[in-house]
Design a protein around this motif. Structure first.
Motif, mmCIF file in Angstrom:
data_model
loop_
_atom_site.group_PDB
_atom_site.id
_atom_site.type_symbol
_atom_site.label_atom_id
_atom_site.label_comp_id
_atom_site.label_asym_id
_atom_site.label_seq_id
_atom_site.Cartn_x
_atom_site.Cartn_y
_atom_site.Cartn_z
ATOM 1 N N TRP A 87 0.868 -1.173 0.000
ATOM 2 C CA TRP A 87 0.000 0.000 0.000
ATOM 3 C C TRP A 87 0.899 1.215 0.000
ATOM 4 C CZ3 TRP A 87 -3.182 -1.890 4.798
ATOM 5 C CH2 TRP A 87 -4.064 -2.897 4.410
ATOM 6 N N GLU A 89 0.997 5.737 -0.568
ATOM 7 C CA GLU A 89 0.252 6.996 -0.612
ATOM 8 C C GLU A 89 -1.095 6.893 0.111
ATOM 9 O OE1 GLU A 89 0.211 8.687 -4.591
ATOM 10 O OE2 GLU A 89 2.148 7.736 -5.018
ATOM 11 N N THR A 106 -12.845 2.102 -6.918
ATOM 12 C CA THR A 106 -11.508 1.606 -7.226
ATOM 13 C C THR A 106 -11.207 1.882 -8.682
ATOM 14 O OG1 THR A 106 -11.660 -0.155 -5.583
ATOM 15 C CG2 THR A 106 -10.039 -0.458 -7.343
ATOM 16 N N ALA A 109 -4.943 1.841 -12.020
ATOM 17 C CA ALA A 109 -3.990 2.903 -12.353
ATOM 18 C C ALA A 109 -2.852 2.428 -13.237
ATOM 19 C CB ALA A 109 -3.413 3.510 -11.074
ATOM 20 N N THR A 124 -1.854 -2.016 -10.184
ATOM 21 C CA THR A 124 -1.913 -0.966 -9.167
ATOM 22 C C THR A 124 -3.312 -0.369 -9.195
ATOM 23 O OG1 THR A 124 0.434 -0.471 -9.424
ATOM 24 C CG2 THR A 124 -0.920 1.205 -8.341
ATOM 25 N N ILE A 126 -6.107 2.315 -7.328
ATOM 26 C CA ILE A 126 -6.310 3.453 -6.440
ATOM 27 C C ILE A 126 -7.691 3.264 -5.837
ATOM 28 C CG2 ILE A 126 -6.541 5.954 -6.215
ATOM 29 C CD1 ILE A 126 -4.735 6.195 -8.710
ATOM 30 N N CYS A 140 -5.850 5.309 -1.149
ATOM 31 C CA CYS A 140 -4.536 4.666 -1.184
ATOM 32 C C CYS A 140 -4.313 4.039 -2.543
ATOM 33 C CB CYS A 140 -4.393 3.607 -0.088
ATOM 34 S SG CYS A 140 -5.215 2.039 -0.424
ATOM 35 N N LYS A 141 -3.033 3.819 -2.840
ATOM 36 C CA LYS A 141 -2.641 2.998 -3.977
ATOM 37 C C LYS A 141 -2.309 1.616 -3.426
ATOM 38 C CE LYS A 141 -0.619 6.230 -7.243
ATOM 39 N NZ LYS A 141 0.608 6.548 -7.991
ATOM 40 N N ARG A 142 -2.734 0.585 -4.122
ATOM 41 C CA ARG A 142 -2.437 -0.779 -3.693
ATOM 42 C C ARG A 142 -1.930 -1.560 -4.881
ATOM 43 N NH1 ARG A 142 -5.522 -5.909 -3.143
ATOM 44 N NH2 ARG A 142 -7.290 -4.832 -4.062
ATOM 45 N N SER A 143 -0.825 -2.234 -4.700
ATOM 46 C CA SER A 143 -0.256 -3.073 -5.758
ATOM 47 C C SER A 143 -0.443 -4.531 -5.392
ATOM 48 C CB SER A 143 1.236 -2.788 -5.935
ATOM 49 O OG SER A 143 1.424 -1.450 -6.321
#
Length: 154
Positions: A87, A89, A106, A109, A124, A126, A140-143
């Protein structure tokens, strides 16, 4: 299977998750207890009324983050995720209070093939959470490492 494969996702795709959730006092108190977080901002109503600008207890931001990501799973990664990679940002631009109802969006990105796993790609997302007044309360950004469909993996 509810989730999508890596090759079914597109950059710019937005999911407006149908599941909304009203946050309760029990959610907040139990999460604080389970994570051993005794912060007065989450647990002490009198303190919050007399000593804070908000005048009431705020929901633990860890709960908000977990709820935001959790609500996204059914539409995006359920059954197709290999691993959560991180996670970034993570932001909480406005507080969440008991009784707030959150809705989640969601956005895809970024997508890239995995260099080490031909059957997977890295996505990724957002995630954004809004309260009942359409105020952004979390982002948040999640990869994640996501399976490719059997047809795309060869």
């Amino acid at each position: 299977m509810a989730g999508l494969y890596f090759d079914e996702l597109e950059v710019g795709q937005v999911f407006k998750h149908a599941l909304h959730r009203t946050v309760t006092e029990t959610d907040n108190v139990m999460f604080c207890a389970m994570t051993h977080n005794p912060a007065r901002l989450h647990l002490d109503e009198k303190y919050c009324q007399e000593e804070t600008e908000f005048g009431q207890r705020m929901v633990n931001s860890g709960f908000t983050l977990g709820l935001m990501v959790g609500i996204s799973v059914g539409d995006t990664t359920l059954g197709t995720a290999i691993a959560n990679l991180g996670w970034d940002e993570v932001r909480f631009p406005a507080p969440v209070f008991h009784g707030d109802t959150l809705r989640i969006e969601t956005e895809v990105a970024e997508l890239r093939d995995s260099k080490s796993r031909p059957n997977a790609g890295i996505v990724t997302f957002i995630h954004r959470a809004y309260n009942q007044n359409d105020v952004l309360v979390a982002q948040c950004k999640r990869s994640g490492l996501q399976l490719k469909s059997p047809a795309a993996s060869g």
